[in-house]
Scaffold this motif. Sequence first.
Motif, PDB file in Angstrom:
ATOM      1  N   LEU A 225      13.040  15.790 -10.076  1.00  0.00           N
ATOM      2  CA  LEU A 225      13.217  14.475 -10.708  1.00  0.00           C
ATOM      3  C   LEU A 225      14.026  13.550  -9.819  1.00  0.00           C
ATOM      4  CD1 LEU A 225      12.760  12.769 -13.245  1.00  0.00           C
ATOM      5  CD2 LEU A 225      14.850  13.756 -14.197  1.00  0.00           C
ATOM      6  N   THR A 226      15.054  14.086  -9.207  1.00  0.00           N
ATOM      7  CA  THR A 226      15.889  13.288  -8.307  1.00  0.00           C
ATOM      8  C   THR A 226      15.107  12.860  -7.069  1.00  0.00           C
ATOM      9  OG1 THR A 226      17.818  14.565  -9.038  1.00  0.00           O
ATOM     10  CG2 THR A 226      18.080  13.224  -7.068  1.00  0.00           C
ATOM     11  N   ALA A 227      14.311  13.779  -6.524  1.00  0.00           N
ATOM     12  CA  ALA A 227      13.505  13.456  -5.342  1.00  0.00           C
ATOM     13  C   ALA A 227      12.500  12.346  -5.652  1.00  0.00           C
ATOM     14  CB  ALA A 227      12.778  14.705  -4.851  1.00  0.00           C
ATOM     15  N   PHE A 228      11.857  12.449  -6.814  1.00  0.00           N
ATOM     16  CA  PHE A 228      10.891  11.412  -7.207  1.00  0.00           C
ATOM     17  C   PHE A 228      11.593  10.073  -7.406  1.00  0.00           C
ATOM     18  CE2 PHE A 228       8.622   8.967 -10.446  1.00  0.00           C
ATOM     19  CZ  PHE A 228       7.373   8.872  -9.858  1.00  0.00           C
ATOM     20  N   SER A 229      12.752  10.101  -8.073  1.00  0.00           N
ATOM     21  CA  SER A 229      13.507   8.873  -8.322  1.00  0.00           C
ATOM     22  C   SER A 229      13.976   8.238  -7.023  1.00  0.00           C
ATOM     23  CB  SER A 229      14.706   9.169  -9.224  1.00  0.00           C
ATOM     24  OG  SER A 229      14.293   9.724 -10.451  1.00  0.00           O
ATOM     25  N   LEU A 230      14.318   9.076  -6.056  1.00  0.00           N
ATOM     26  CA  LEU A 230      14.783   8.586  -4.760  1.00  0.00           C
ATOM     27  C   LEU A 230      13.677   7.798  -4.058  1.00  0.00           C
ATOM     28  CD1 LEU A 230      17.028   8.540  -2.647  1.00  0.00           C
ATOM     29  CD2 LEU A 230      16.186  10.732  -1.796  1.00  0.00           C
ATOM     30  N   GLY A 231      12.456   8.295  -4.122  1.00  0.00           N
ATOM     31  CA  GLY A 231      11.338   7.550  -3.545  1.00  0.00           C
ATOM     32  C   GLY A 231      10.989   6.323  -4.366  1.00  0.00           C
ATOM     33  N   PHE A 232      11.104   6.460  -5.693  1.00  0.00           N
ATOM     34  CA  PHE A 232      10.712   5.363  -6.578  1.00  0.00           C
ATOM     35  C   PHE A 232      11.667   4.180  -6.484  1.00  0.00           C
ATOM     36  CE2 PHE A 232       9.981   3.279 -10.697  1.00  0.00           C
ATOM     37  CZ  PHE A 232       8.596   3.193 -10.670  1.00  0.00           C
ATOM     38  N   VAL A 233      12.960   4.453  -6.280  1.00  0.00           N
ATOM     39  CA  VAL A 233      13.913   3.347  -6.195  1.00  0.00           C
ATOM     40  C   VAL A 233      13.636   2.487  -4.968  1.00  0.00           C
ATOM     41  CG1 VAL A 233      15.709   4.576  -4.879  1.00  0.00           C
ATOM     42  CG2 VAL A 233      16.351   2.720  -6.422  1.00  0.00           C
ATOM     43  N   LEU A 234      13.140   3.083  -3.892  1.00  0.00           N
ATOM     44  CA  LEU A 234      12.777   2.291  -2.719  1.00  0.00           C
ATOM     45  C   LEU A 234      11.601   1.365  -3.043  1.00  0.00           C
ATOM     46  CD1 LEU A 234      13.271   1.649   0.250  1.00  0.00           C
ATOM     47  CD2 LEU A 234      11.737   3.527   0.858  1.00  0.00           C
ATOM     48  N   VAL A 235      10.669   1.862  -3.861  1.00  0.00           N
ATOM     49  CA  VAL A 235       9.557   1.018  -4.314  1.00  0.00           C
ATOM     50  C   VAL A 235      10.084  -0.161  -5.121  1.00  0.00           C
ATOM     51  CG1 VAL A 235       7.486   0.947  -5.762  1.00  0.00           C
ATOM     52  CG2 VAL A 235       7.925   2.936  -4.307  1.00  0.00           C
ATOM     53  N   VAL A 236      11.050   0.099  -5.998  1.00  0.00           N
ATOM     54  CA  VAL A 236      11.634  -0.967  -6.816  1.00  0.00           C
ATOM     55  C   VAL A 236      12.330  -1.996  -5.929  1.00  0.00           C
ATOM     56  CG1 VAL A 236      13.315  -1.499  -8.622  1.00  0.00           C
ATOM     57  CG2 VAL A 236      11.894   0.546  -8.815  1.00  0.00           C
ATOM     58  N   ILE A 237      13.047  -1.533  -4.905  1.00  0.00           N
ATOM     59  CA  ILE A 237      13.717  -2.451  -3.977  1.00  0.00           C
ATOM     60  C   ILE A 237      12.696  -3.319  -3.247  1.00  0.00           C
ATOM     61  CG2 ILE A 237      15.010  -2.530  -1.796  1.00  0.00           C
ATOM     62  CD1 ILE A 237      16.620  -0.118  -2.823  1.00  0.00           C
ATOM     63  N   ILE A 238      11.610  -2.709  -2.803  1.00  0.00           N
ATOM     64  CA  ILE A 238      10.560  -3.460  -2.109  1.00  0.00           C
ATOM     65  C   ILE A 238       9.919  -4.485  -3.043  1.00  0.00           C
ATOM     66  CG2 ILE A 238       8.271  -3.241  -1.065  1.00  0.00           C
ATOM     67  CD1 ILE A 238       9.227  -0.549   0.098  1.00  0.00           C
ATOM     68  N   LEU A 239       9.659  -4.081  -4.276  1.00  0.00           N
ATOM     69  CA  LEU A 239       9.074  -5.006  -5.256  1.00  0.00           C
ATOM     70  C   LEU A 239      10.029  -6.162  -5.548  1.00  0.00           C
ATOM     71  CD1 LEU A 239       7.453  -2.518  -7.807  1.00  0.00           C
ATOM     72  CD2 LEU A 239       6.258  -4.082  -6.258  1.00  0.00           C
ATOM     73  N   GLY A 240      11.329  -5.850  -5.603  1.00  0.00           N
ATOM     74  CA  GLY A 240      12.313  -6.907  -5.828  1.00  0.00           C
ATOM     75  C   GLY A 240      12.339  -7.907  -4.694  1.00  0.00           C
ATOM     76  N   ALA A 241      12.275  -7.396  -3.462  1.00  0.00           N
ATOM     77  CA  ALA A 241      12.241  -8.287  -2.298  1.00  0.00           C
ATOM     78  C   ALA A 241      10.972  -9.127  -2.298  1.00  0.00           C
ATOM     79  CB  ALA A 241      12.333  -7.460  -1.017  1.00  0.00           C
ATOM     80  N   TYR A 242       9.850  -8.502  -2.631  1.00  0.00           N
ATOM     81  CA  TYR A 242       8.563  -9.235  -2.678  1.00  0.00           C
ATOM     82  C   TYR A 242       8.613 -10.327  -3.741  1.00  0.00           C
ATOM     83  CZ  TYR A 242       3.525 -10.031  -2.872  1.00  0.00           C
ATOM     84  OH  TYR A 242       2.279 -10.607  -2.856  1.00  0.00           O
ATOM     85  N   THR A 243       9.205 -10.003  -4.893  1.00  0.00           N
ATOM     86  CA  THR A 243       9.331 -10.991  -5.971  1.00  0.00           C
ATOM     87  C   THR A 243      10.161 -12.183  -5.515  1.00  0.00           C
ATOM     88  OG1 THR A 243       9.154  -9.269  -7.675  1.00  0.00           O
ATOM     89  CG2 THR A 243      10.157 -11.356  -8.330  1.00  0.00           C
ATOM     90  N   ARG A 244      11.280 -11.898  -4.862  1.00  0.00           N
ATOM     91  CA  ARG A 244      12.160 -12.976  -4.410  1.00  0.00           C
ATOM     92  C   ARG A 244      11.492 -13.817  -3.327  1.00  0.00           C
ATOM     93  NH1 ARG A 244      15.757  -9.987  -2.848  1.00  0.00           N
ATOM     94  NH2 ARG A 244      15.570 -10.084  -0.585  1.00  0.00           N
ATOM     95  N   LEU A 245      10.824 -13.162  -2.389  1.00  0.00           N
ATOM     96  CA  LEU A 245      10.240 -13.867  -1.244  1.00  0.00           C
ATOM     97  C   LEU A 245       8.981 -14.640  -1.597  1.00  0.00           C
ATOM     98  CD1 LEU A 245      10.907 -11.068   1.368  1.00  0.00           C
ATOM     99  CD2 LEU A 245      11.806 -13.405   1.503  1.00  0.00           C
TER     100      LEU A 245
END
Length: 336
Positions: free
Chosen positions: A4-24
Amino acid sequence: MKKLTAFSLGFVLVVIILGAYTRLTDAGLGCPDWPGCYGFLTVPHAEYRVEKAEMRFPEAPLDHFKAWNEMIHRYAAGILGLLVLAMAIIAIRRRRAGVTNKPYKLPIGLLALITFQAALGAWTVTMALQPVIVMLHLMGGFTTFTLLALLYMREAEVPIPLEHSMVPLQKIAMVALVVVIIQIMLGGWVAANYAALACTALPICEGNWWSRLDLLGALTVPPADNYEFGVHNYEQRMTMHVFHRIGAFVVLAVMAKLLWSMWQRATTEWFKRMTLVLTVLLVVQIALGVTNVVASLPLLIAVAHNAVGALLMVALVILNYSLVKIKQQQKEVSHG
């Protein structure tokens, strides 16, 4: 818990990328309310829903592209929140079952952080992209990524070699982490105030930039009803950008010192790989930053610049964590 932690670790990077895309893509206010979108759980498309949306928010015309960018980011952040909640529940159940050799405070702390992140996400919308809130939201995402990385290392019980030659690098490694965090905050401030294109020349800025610096204005936030597209004048935005550029040179100098020492001292596979990873991330990040300037902030390059910055920060945290663990192991051996 480890999976679960490993999956969340990869998923949080996706969320960060989506946040940057939203802002940009200027979609931070794609939905003028929170947590829904124009009063609906999804972006309204049916004609009668669009009419209702326009009646509810006449000052915010519906843009489906921006609205979906914002909502996809919210959905992903919501899923991440549920993952962190699940980890916290597992940690509590383990502790009640008498398991004391597994992380407990860290999952609970992550749950508190992700709850605060949700509040920052709401305030980002309700306060119309207030720059301080936007930057705190960015740093909250990076901190979540970092804590998940540390949680995975502890859950997976990643073995750290007892390489005594690396311990003297603890101070410079900590300095490198601090300057990278400050640089990320400077970059977040530039992005939150739409100052990424304030300087289009290398290496610092065009013209006699030093005579036009306005540090006080760059660090203050003028009152406004809406902060979308920025409210600072050119001199203030240029100052933000200049300090981010100067910060890049400081990071380069400190990281060069750290990496040179690591290349000389590393003998185990663990630290050799860590040295290589940090070197690659630094080179890529510099290349992305330069490309942002010469190519006038291409969307994918700007998003990648954000993601690689997060990876560099997490890699430095792991390095510092490893050096601390080695020092602890040394003390245990000497006292044993």
